[in-house]
Write a protein that holds these residues in place. Structure first.
Motif, short mmCIF file in Angstrom:
data_model
loop_
_atom_site.label_atom_id
_atom_site.label_comp_id
_atom_site.label_asym_id
_atom_site.label_seq_id
_atom_site.Cartn_x
_atom_site.Cartn_y
_atom_site.Cartn_z
N ALA A 152 0.68 -1.21 -0.15
CA ALA A 152 -0.10 -0.16 0.00
C ALA A 152 0.88 1.31 0.01
O ALA A 152 1.98 1.27 0.50
N PRO A 153 0.55 2.26 -0.71
CA PRO A 153 1.23 3.50 -0.55
C PRO A 153 1.38 4.28 0.58
O PRO A 153 0.09 4.24 1.22
N ALA A 154 2.29 5.03 0.82
CA ALA A 154 2.27 5.66 2.18
C ALA A 154 1.31 6.90 1.96
O ALA A 154 1.38 7.50 0.88
N VAL A 155 0.65 7.29 3.05
CA VAL A 155 -0.25 8.13 3.03
C VAL A 155 0.13 9.52 3.06
O VAL A 155 -0.03 10.55 2.35
N HIS A 156 0.84 9.77 4.16
CA HIS A 156 1.48 11.11 4.46
C HIS A 156 3.00 11.43 4.30
O HIS A 156 3.66 12.07 4.93
N VAL A 157 3.55 10.50 3.40
CA VAL A 157 4.71 10.75 3.29
C VAL A 157 5.02 11.64 1.69
O VAL A 157 4.55 11.40 0.85
N TRP A 158 5.72 12.93 1.91
CA TRP A 158 6.09 13.72 0.88
C TRP A 158 7.51 13.47 0.34
O TRP A 158 8.60 13.27 1.12
N PRO A 159 7.99 13.42 -0.89
CA PRO A 159 9.17 12.75 -1.28
C PRO A 159 10.13 13.93 -0.93
O PRO A 159 9.81 15.24 -1.03
N SER A 160 11.45 13.59 -0.58
CA SER A 160 12.54 14.45 -0.44
C SER A 160 12.77 15.24 -1.82
O SER A 160 12.66 14.65 -2.87
N LEU A 161 13.42 16.23 -1.68
CA LEU A 161 13.81 17.07 -2.90
C LEU A 161 14.98 16.42 -3.62
O LEU A 161 15.01 16.54 -4.85
N PHE A 162 15.52 15.66 -2.82
CA PHE A 162 16.73 14.75 -3.59
C PHE A 162 16.28 13.58 -4.28
O PHE A 162 17.22 12.60 -4.20
N THR A 163 14.91 13.34 -4.70
CA THR A 163 14.54 12.30 -5.09
C THR A 163 14.15 13.03 -6.65
O THR A 163 13.76 13.96 -6.87
N ALA A 164 13.77 11.90 -7.67
CA ALA A 164 13.22 12.38 -8.82
C ALA A 164 11.99 12.97 -8.76
O ALA A 164 11.72 13.93 -9.44
N VAL A 165 10.97 12.35 -8.06
CA VAL A 165 9.49 12.89 -7.97
C VAL A 165 9.85 14.26 -7.27
O VAL A 165 8.84 15.06 -7.39
N GLY A 166 10.68 14.29 -6.24
CA GLY A 166 10.80 15.72 -5.59
C GLY A 166 11.21 16.75 -6.43
O GLY A 166 10.56 17.92 -6.17
N VAL A 167 12.22 16.53 -7.20
CA VAL A 167 12.64 17.53 -8.37
C VAL A 167 11.73 17.78 -9.00
O VAL A 167 11.32 19.08 -9.57
N ALA A 168 10.80 16.85 -9.72
CA ALA A 168 9.66 16.98 -10.57
C ALA A 168 8.66 17.95 -10.09
O ALA A 168 8.20 18.95 -10.56
N ALA A 169 8.28 17.64 -8.61
CA ALA A 169 7.30 18.34 -7.87
C ALA A 169 7.83 19.94 -7.83
O ALA A 169 6.83 21.03 -8.07
N TRP A 170 8.89 20.08 -7.43
CA TRP A 170 9.70 21.22 -7.33
C TRP A 170 9.64 22.30 -8.70
O TRP A 170 9.39 23.47 -8.98
N THR A 171 9.83 21.29 -9.62
CA THR A 171 9.93 22.08 -11.05
C THR A 171 8.54 22.48 -11.58
O THR A 171 8.43 23.53 -11.87
#
Length: 308
Positions: A260-279
């Motif tokens: 099951a996916p984590a509910v309250h976990v936001w990806p770190s900036l140093f991950t691919a999804v974190g960089v994509a989110a900030w972009t």
């Protein structure tokens, strides 16, 4: 205005990476909200800039109802790109308005058609239609809408799978997923560069409902079997267009068979999804600032050029 008025038209490209990564790495509920808000913000900025360009372009056309001073040489020098982009924005904005109107009209037409198919049935949260054709969908409406299912679908599912199916469709109603889908469809009409976000949200709302159903029946495998069987036996039905689209079923089943996916976990900036989110966030912010700058600049120029 300068180049700032054109930036919001292409900045939706900055959201493409997060459109793909969010559906894989984020909880479906978080991904749906993130992608929908991003798509709406970028679409509004894009439509605003098209409107500003249209005002500039319309002022150059003979016989327009705008003040004559708006087409003076001084105004044209202060507002770059008025010759080509300004007039090209007129048919572009008309196409956007026509496309958005068509989306809304189609959405309302499908809802009316689905509601007419339930005429004469008791007003309950679940409507079972005596139809051998297998289908099930969530019909939004008053009092949180209704779950519609045919007897043909119920006969093909085991008892626990029926419970999973009902939980899935109720999750669509309780989460207001039809609103997310309508918003991203309108956003994609406003700017074609936002189509990947529309596709991603079509998947994440299904995954959101899958996870909610798994929490209700307490078995991810049961939900996976239910949606797999439902997809295999379902047939295309024009009455149900827009309500019964199952999305990419193999990917949904694979996700349910995993953890099951984590509910309250936001990806770190140093991950691919974190960089994509900030972009995507940076692109949205730049788009908003560019739109505001262009709107204020055009307002001040036209106000100075308008005789009292």
């Amino acid at each position: 205005m300068g180049v700032f008025v054109l930036l919001p038209l292409v900045l939706p490209l900055t959201a493409w990476p997060i459109a793909r990564l969010a559906e894989q790495r984020l909880h479906p509920r978080a991904a749906t909200w993130l992608l929908t808000v991003t798509a709406c913000a970028l679409a509004l900025c894009s439509a605003l800039c098209l409107t500003l360009l249209m005002v500039v372009g319309t002022a150059q056309l003979p016989g327009n109802p705008l003040p004559d001073a708006w087409s003076d040489d001084e105004v044209r020098e202060a507002v770059p790109y008025d010759e080509v982009a300004g007039q090209a924005a007129i048919p572009a904005l008309l196409a956007v308005l026509a496309g958005c109107s068509r989306v809304v009209w189609r959405h309302l037409r499908v809802r009316r058609r689905a509601e007419r198919s339930l005429a004469g049935l008791p007003r309950r949260t679940v409507a079972v239609l005596p139809d051998p054709e297998p289908y099930a969908y969530a019909l939004p409406g008053r009092n949180r809408g209704r779950v519609v299912v045919s007897t043909g679908m119920l006969t093909r599912l085991a008892a626990r799978e029926r419970r999973a199916l009902f939980a899935h469709e109720r999750a669509h109603l309780e989460g207001g997923h039809h609103r997310f889908l309508l918003l991203v469809q309108l956003a994609a009409r406003a700017n074609p560069f936002l189509r990947p976000l529309r596709t991603a949200v079509s998947y994440t709302v299904e995954r959101w409902a899958d996870e909610e159903a798994a929490g209700v029946v307490r078995s991810r495998q049961t939900v996976a079997r239910a949606i797999g069987k439902a997809a295999l036996v379902s047939r295309a039905n024009p009455v149900l267009a827009g309500f019964a689209a199952p999305g990419p079923v193999p990917r949904r089943v694979a996700a349910l068979l995993g953890p099951a996916p984590a509910v309250h976990v936001w990806p770190s900036l140093f991950t691919a999804v974190g960089v994509a989110a900030w972009t995507a966030a940076a692109g949205t912010m730049i788009s908003a600032l560019s739109s505001a700058n262009s709107a204020v600049t055009l307002f001040l120029v036209l106000k100075a050029a308008t005789p009292l």
